[in-house]
Design an enzyme around this catalytic site. Structure first.
Site, PDB file in Angstrom:
ATOM      1  N   ASP A 136      15.103   7.103   7.819  1.00 26.78           N
ATOM      2  CA  ASP A 136      14.164   7.454   8.892  1.00 26.78           C
ATOM      3  C   ASP A 136      14.112   6.385   9.969  1.00 26.78           C
ATOM      4  O   ASP A 136      13.563   6.610  11.040  1.00 26.78           O
ATOM      5  CB  ASP A 136      12.758   7.650   8.303  1.00 26.78           C
TER       6      ASP A 136
ATOM      7  N   ASP B 155       8.823  -6.818  -6.391  1.00 27.22           N
ATOM      8  CA  ASP B 155       7.923  -7.428  -5.420  1.00 27.22           C
ATOM      9  C   ASP B 155       7.429  -8.730  -6.028  1.00 27.22           C
ATOM     10  O   ASP B 155       6.564  -8.724  -6.908  1.00 27.22           O
ATOM     11  CB  ASP B 155       6.734  -6.511  -5.099  1.00 27.22           C
TER      12      ASP B 155
ATOM     13  N   GLY C  45       8.042   8.572  10.332  1.00 28.51           N
ATOM     14  CA  GLY C  45       7.102   8.152   9.296  1.00 28.51           C
ATOM     15  C   GLY C  45       5.645   8.332   9.665  1.00 28.51           C
ATOM     16  O   GLY C  45       4.812   8.713   8.840  1.00 28.51           O
ATOM     17  N   ALA C  46       5.301   8.042  10.923  1.00 25.35           N
ATOM     18  CA  ALA C  46       3.905   8.156  11.363  1.00 25.35           C
ATOM     19  C   ALA C  46       3.653   9.425  12.178  1.00 25.35           C
ATOM     20  O   ALA C  46       2.567   9.601  12.714  1.00 25.35           O
ATOM     21  CB  ALA C  46       3.529   6.938  12.198  1.00 25.35           C
TER      22      ALA C  46
ATOM     23  N   ARG D  33       0.820  -1.214   0.000  1.00 21.50           N
ATOM     24  CA  ARG D  33       0.000   0.000   0.000  1.00 21.50           C
ATOM     25  C   ARG D  33       0.854   1.265   0.000  1.00 21.50           C
ATOM     26  O   ARG D  33       0.578   2.219  -0.730  1.00 21.50           O
ATOM     27  CB  ARG D  33      -0.920   0.001   1.220  1.00 21.50           C
ATOM     28  N   ILE D  34       1.890   1.287   0.839  1.00 23.24           N
ATOM     29  CA  ILE D  34       2.732   2.479   0.901  1.00 23.24           C
ATOM     30  C   ILE D  34       3.543   2.618  -0.383  1.00 23.24           C
ATOM     31  O   ILE D  34       3.665   3.713  -0.946  1.00 23.24           O
ATOM     32  CB  ILE D  34       3.643   2.427   2.138  1.00 23.24           C
TER      33      ILE D  34
ATOM     34  N   ALA E  82      12.420   4.408   4.749  1.00 17.75           N
ATOM     35  CA  ALA E  82      11.465   4.912   5.737  1.00 17.75           C
ATOM     36  C   ALA E  82      10.497   3.796   6.109  1.00 17.75           C
ATOM     37  O   ALA E  82       9.368   4.058   6.516  1.00 17.75           O
ATOM     38  CB  ALA E  82      10.697   6.122   5.189  1.00 17.75           C
ATOM     39  N   ALA E  83      10.952   2.537   5.978  1.00 10.77           N
ATOM     40  CA  ALA E  83      10.097   1.374   6.249  1.00 10.77           C
ATOM     41  C   ALA E  83      10.430   0.772   7.602  1.00 10.77           C
ATOM     42  O   ALA E  83       9.767   1.047   8.600  1.00 10.77           O
ATOM     43  CB  ALA E  83      10.253   0.344   5.123  1.00 10.77           C
TER      44      ALA E  83
ATOM     45  N   HIS F 286      12.725   8.339  13.046  1.00  7.20           N
ATOM     46  CA  HIS F 286      11.533   7.508  12.823  1.00  7.20           C
ATOM     47  C   HIS F 286      10.254   8.355  12.859  1.00  7.20           C
ATOM     48  O   HIS F 286       9.372   8.161  13.692  1.00  7.20           O
ATOM     49  CB  HIS F 286      11.456   6.386  13.858  1.00  7.20           C
TER      50      HIS F 286
ATOM     51  N   GLU G 161      16.822   1.285  17.753  1.00  4.38           N
ATOM     52  CA  GLU G 161      16.243   2.588  18.066  1.00  4.38           C
ATOM     53  C   GLU G 161      15.929   2.677  19.556  1.00  4.38           C
ATOM     54  O   GLU G 161      15.583   1.660  20.172  1.00  4.38           O
ATOM     55  CB  GLU G 161      14.970   2.804  17.237  1.00  4.38           C
TER      56      GLU G 161
END
Length: 528
Positions: free
Chosen positions: A256, A171, A281-282, A151-152, A230-231, A279, A261
């Site tokens: 990211d 993929d 991303g969200a 989706r991303i 960024a995953a 991090h 972490e």
């Protein structure tokens, strides 16, 4: 009647709190402090967390009334889903809350890397005006390589296509025709590495993707390439990336996420051509609000006994008692199917035969699809999003039911047709009063063996000595055999060895066995 109680252990959006307060007694605590969390769980019906609260077996045991754990976000690393399931506790998350934010963060890092934005900013605020030093590159007419077209990845592809980029993707679980509908060419990983001017990673983190962008991968890229992750930390090998940047084999990177972490010290920080973030991303107001409201709605559904779309361990809603034991088996069969197929099928047929077929067994199809996609997509797979994942990848799905089952009281089969016409099938049953899971068929070969966390399958030309060779090579690798069965279509024809073992078979051992016995196909399946 007192209202059900919901414990909010970390910050939740005001909109989410407001939704909960309509129906529940909402309490708060500091979930990161165990001395506060455990007593607060004593009589709550629901728990809402983010990433700082550890919901382990101890926490679940401290909450005898707990019915649902909700994670206001995508990941579930801090929730012991297995312990929750054993305790009958539903686990939900907010799987789509941050997909736009995550896609935009990847694009943000890609743009910043292309134009040296972070380094130019640092120089300017330090009183240095260096226009020529920070000359960048355009995105127009460049090739973007997307590793993982979930989706991303799709959102990134759609947005960067508008910049005039040529988009290719790796993929193995996406049909090329489906990707072509959004203007993406599907290629293998080596071709993507070779052709891309920019590479962005959008994969789940698992044993197959950890370290995917390695020294070997980075030896195949253009020296002008810029890489964005960024995953999940660890998919891009940070040490390998450091070496490639140091030697000028990679032009820049946007990172990211990190293998460990929080990360406040990394060799990557020494480069002007690397843009890093903690991090984020969200980390948008919109994503946080979506996460809060999504989990609040899921909690309301769960505590009212209704179907919960975002459940990750069991399906909400009514399921016949005779059907429930077959759900874990169906999911395992789906995972084994995907491992054997090595790619996404064009069509999947789920068969349910025998006594349980008198019930509504749609949930068995959903469980099988959960298994088919569990190890290959970035987001958590649920009973509700599994059909959507199939649709997004152009997979036709059918459910076949029949009360007729000549050989077994009940039978579940997952079979599919690949794009090249190859057919793959795997069947299982629940045996005896303890409902023991058994694999009973694979690609037409009969067997009866209990699936375990680690399995392997070898097909070969039937001849003497093969079993001894396989056993000896596994012994040399210190891999203990738990069970072995040999099936064949006829004497001297084609044969299949099914193995269950106590530990992962090393790749080199698998390759050696395949070479020694002349295997037509060999597959390792790890369900841990």
């Amino acid at each position: 009647m007192p209202k059900p109680s919901v414990l909010v252990a970390e910050e939740l959006s005001p909109a989410g709190i407001a939704l909960l307060e309509e129906d529940f007694d909402v309490r708060t605590t500091n979930g990161a402090d165990r001395s506060l969390l455990l007593p607060a769980l004593a009589d709550v019906d629901a728990l809402i967390v983010r990433s700082a609260t550890k919901v382990d077996a101890e926490a679940i045991a401290a909450a005898p009334n707990l019915k649902v754990v909700a994670r206001a976000g995508v990941g579930l690393d801090n929730v012991d889903v297995e312990a929750a399931t054993k305790a009958g506790v539903l686990v939900v998350n907010a799987p789509t809350s941050n997909i736009v934010s995550a896609a935009e963060q990847a694009i943000n890092l890609l743009l910043a890397t292309a134009r040296n934005t972070a380094a130019a900013h640092r120089a300017l605020v330090n009183g240095e005006w260096k226009r020529s030093k920070y000359t960048g590159v355009e995105l127009y007419d460049k090739t973007l390589g997307i590793v993982g077209l979930g989706r991303i990845g799709v959102l990134v592809a759609q947005r960067l296509s508008a910049f005039g980029m040529k988009v290719i993707a790796y993929d193995p679980f996406v049909q090329p025709a489906r990707a072509a509908q959004i203007g993406v060419e599907v290629v293998d990983l080596d071709e993507l590495l070779r052709r891309s001017d920019f590479i962005t990673v959008h994969l789940p983190k698992n044993k197959d993707t950890l370290g995917l962008i390695s020294d070997d991968a980075l030896s195949k890229v253009k020296p002008s390439v810029r890489i964005v992750n960024a995953a999940r930390g660890g998919i891009v090998d940070e040490d390998a990336l450091y070496r490639a940047l140091k030697e000028g084999r990679v032009a820049g990177a946007g990172i990211d996420v990190f293998a460990k972490e929080p990360c406040t010290d990394s060799p990557l920080f020494e480069f002007d051509n690397v843009v890093v973030a903690p991090h984020l991303g969200a980390s948008t107001h919109e994503a946080q609000e979506k996460a809060g409201t999504q989990v609040a709605r899921s909690v309301k559904l769960a505590l009212s006994g209704e179907f919960v779309p975002d459940a990750v361990n069991v399906q909400g809603g009514a399921v016949a008692e005779d059907v429930k034991p077959g759900l874990p088996l169906a999911e395992k069969l789906g995972r084994i199917f995907t491992a054997l197929a090595g790619g996404v099928p064009a069509r999947v047929d789920v068969e349910v035969r025998g006594e349980i077929a008198v019930h509504d067994v749609k949930v068995v199809e959903l469980a099988a699809l959960k298994g088919v996609f569990r190890d290959v997509v970035e987001e958590a797979v649920t009973y509700v999003n599994a059909p959507l994942l199939a649709k997004e990848r152009g997979v036709e799905v059918t459910l076949v039911t029949s009360e007729d089952s000549p050989d077994w009281r009940n039978l579940i089969r997952v079979q599919g047709t690949m794009a090249d016409g190859q057919r793959v099938s795997v069947s299982g049953t629940l045996s005896g009063p303890r409902q023991t899971e058994k694999l009973v068929e694979l690609n037409g070969y009969g067997m009866e063996i209990t699936p375990t966390e680690h399995m392997a399958f070898f097909s070969y030309d039937d001849r003497p000595g093969v079993v001894g060779t396989v056993g000896a090579l596994l012994g040399e690798a210190s891999v203990n055999i738990a069970g072995m069965q040999v099936a064949r279509d006829q004497e001297g024809g084609k044969a299949l060895i099914t193995l269950t073992v106590d530990s992962v078979i090393p790749d080199e051992t698998l390759q050696t066995i395949s070479a020694e016995i002349g295997a037509v196909t060999s597959r390792r399946v790890d369900l841990d």
